[in-house]
Design an enzyme around this catalytic site. Structure first.
Site, PDB file in Angstrom:
ATOM      1  N   CYS A  50      68.929  77.234  14.317  1.00 44.90           N
ATOM      2  CA  CYS A  50      69.821  78.264  13.787  1.00 44.90           C
ATOM      3  C   CYS A  50      69.576  79.611  14.503  1.00 44.90           C
ATOM      4  CB  CYS A  50      69.672  78.377  12.276  1.00 44.90           C
ATOM      5  SG  CYS A  50      71.102  79.155  11.486  1.00 44.90           S
ATOM      6  N   HIS A  56      70.341  72.917  10.078  1.00 44.06           N
ATOM      7  CA  HIS A  56      68.959  72.840   9.580  1.00 44.06           C
ATOM      8  C   HIS A  56      68.559  71.373   9.360  1.00 44.06           C
ATOM      9  CE1 HIS A  56      68.113  77.121   8.877  1.00 44.06           C
ATOM     10  NE2 HIS A  56      69.423  77.214   8.694  1.00 44.06           N
ATOM     11  N   GLU A  80      65.674  70.300   8.612  1.00 45.99           N
ATOM     12  CA  GLU A  80      64.550  70.181   7.666  1.00 45.99           C
ATOM     13  C   GLU A  80      64.997  69.964   6.228  1.00 45.99           C
ATOM     14  OE1 GLU A  80      65.310  74.676   8.239  1.00 45.99           O
ATOM     15  OE2 GLU A  80      65.490  72.813   9.371  1.00 45.99           O
TER      16      GLU A  80
END
Length: 509
Positions: free
Chosen positions: A79, A167, A169
């Site tokens: 990002c 993202h 994660e």
């Protein structure tokens, strides 16, 4: 330390989550603020640049000399990290026409590149950004897109430098863990050898070298962190570890006796100290939550210091500090605003003139539990819900009296035992009861009553940073409420807290 991934934090709320995902791959990693770099050693096999609440277009946006890593080790920008690299090397980042937040799907995936191996076309990813990369530098190639984001992922030609605008994660990115594995294992070449058993072995060896024949004093709480820290230090130095367990009069019902018994069964050298009256005296008349926390902390330091001085030649203070505590104390823009005083008591090392040893300060809470299992610690200790350092002192709203503590201990016991008896305890991250500073009208045996109100609180969470209220069965709540009102004299009303964190905190004070 063995090979590791370096995560540079630009202030994203998800940075700790990146670390957790890398650790789940049995690869060690550390988070450092982008403006406080550690010594760059050969152990660092790759670098991940985190997201950020900032925009790269801001005048004072976080910046980094990425050339020190590019071409030397693989780099992955997530990002903000991806946008920063694109802008620094000649690309262009502009405000998104529509803020890109939430689920999206990859409609182009170039699986020839190692980062995207086995990533499916139409894979769901999680976007969270107000800017977008409109133009890439000359030697940067687009390797993934969504319907609204042309540059969802890129690679720099002839080097292992990548950027992604989503993202991986978060769990909403359904193949995010696979992407991180591609980067950490296949691109960075990490061996995935960082396991609880390896951690125990290397930590005990390091403690032996560090402590030698020195004595260590450690304050036990009955919780996971201090217990695992104690067992690790005990494995290294045996009887030279002296543990102190203080009864501050604010523990759960029968907790002082039961925890002492469990520790002695583990072979630890533990002294129990009954200091209830000292805490009650110090808390008398105090109603402010911060005032109560500070009073409890001050008396704990006094009692602990007094007991520790009875042990000859102590040189170290053992603490169960874990990694989130360390990260939060060295944040990107300094420590965040104080919501409430941390329950880890500060001031002890300075007052006692001791060096500090913190064997768990690189671990997250779930990793501490895994290490505890490797050490074969009692599952009842490892599975214990977190319990605040000030104990029931911050679950009794208003001033503290022994009578109020006794009432709340009974209420809490019925609630927690009920969760255990109904197989619900392990589904809850933390639970407890609050004694409210109000009374309400009720009817018992045809007589009007005017008695206390208690609130029950149960939440689900991973690490306590955020939490959702727990949807316990209505029948269970009904039975617990009846039990409390029938068995605890002085309580005639039970309510259930259905607020999440944020905006509410887990504890009421």
């Amino acid at each position: 330390m063995a090979e590791q991934i370096l995560i540079l934090d630009f202030g994203s709320q998800y940075t700790q989550l990146i670390a957790r995902r890398v650790r789940e791959l049995n690869v060690y990693c550390e988070i450092h603020p982008y403006n406080h770099l550690p010594e760059i050693t050969d152990d660092i096999k790759g670098v991940i640049l985190s997201g950020s609440p900032c925009s790269v277009r801001e005048e004072d946006a976080p910046d980094l000399d990425i050339d020190q890593f590019r071409g030397n080790v693989p780099v992955l920008g997530v990002c903000y990290g991806a946008q920063l690299m694109a802008q620094k090397y000649g690309g262009n980042v502009l405000p998104s026409e529509i803020r890109e937040y939430g689920r999206a799907r990859l409609n182009r995936v170039d699986g020839h590149f190692d980062l995207l191996k086995e990533i499916s076309l139409d894979s769901q990813v999680w976007m969270s950004h107000g800017d977008t990369i409109s133009d890439l530098p000359e030697n940067f190639d687009v390797i993934a897109s969504t319907s609204s984001v042309k540059v969802a992922a890129y690679k720099v030609e002839d080097e292992n430098t990548y950027g992604i605008q989503f993202h991986p994660e978060v769990t909403h990115s359904t193949e995010g863990k696979r992407l991180l594995r591609n980067f950490v294992v296949h691109i960075c070449g990490c061996a995935q050898e960082w396991t609880p058993d390896i951690f125990v072995e290397s930590t005990v060896d390091a403690l032996k070298a560090k402590l030698g024949n020195d004595k260590v004093v450690l304050g036990l709480s009955g919780g996971v962190d201090s217990s695992v820290a104690a067992v690790l230090i005990h494995k290294a130095i045996g009887e030279n570890l002296h543990c102190i367990f203080v009864d501050n009069g604010l523990l759960r019902k029968n907790e002082f006796e039961s925890v002492l018994e469990s520790y002695q069964g583990m072979g630890l050298n533990v002294k129990g100290v009954d200091a209830k009256q000292q805490f009650y005296d110090a808390l008398e008349g105090i109603t402010d939550p911060e005032g109560k926390r500070k009073a409890i902390g001050r008396v704990f330091i006094e009692v602990f210091d007094q007991e520790a001085h009875k042990i000859q030649d102590v040189k170290w203070l053992g603490q169960g500090t874990i990694y989130p505590d360390v990260i939060e104390s060295v944040s990107v823009k300094g420590p965040s605003a104080t919501i409430k005083s941390h329950h880890n008591v500060g001031g002890l090392p300075e007052k006692m003139n001791l060096k500090v040893v913190e064997p768990l300060n690189t671990l997250f809470k779930d990793e501490v539990r895994n290490v505890g299992r490797s050490l074969e610690i009692d599952p009842n200790i490892l599975g214990r819900h977190p319990f605040p350092g000030p104990g029931l002192g911050i679950r009794i709203l208003g001033d503290i009296t022994p009578e109020k503590v006794a009432i709340l201990q009974e209420v809490d016991y019925i609630f927690i035992q009920g969760l255990k008896d109904n197989g619900l305890y392990d589904d809850v991250w933390q639970a407890g009861a609050m004694l409210l500073p109000i009374q309400s009208v009720g009817v018992m045996g045809d007589e009007r009553t005017y008695e206390r109100v208690v609130a029950l609180r149960a939440v689900t969470s991973v690490d306590g940073m955020t939490a959702d209220w727990c949807h316990l069965p209505y029948e269970f709540l009904q039975d617990v409420s009846n039990d409390i009102i029938n068995k605890v004299k002085g309580v005639n009303r039970v309510v259930y807290d259905i607020s999440s964190k944020p905006p509410a905190t887990i504890e009421w004070e």
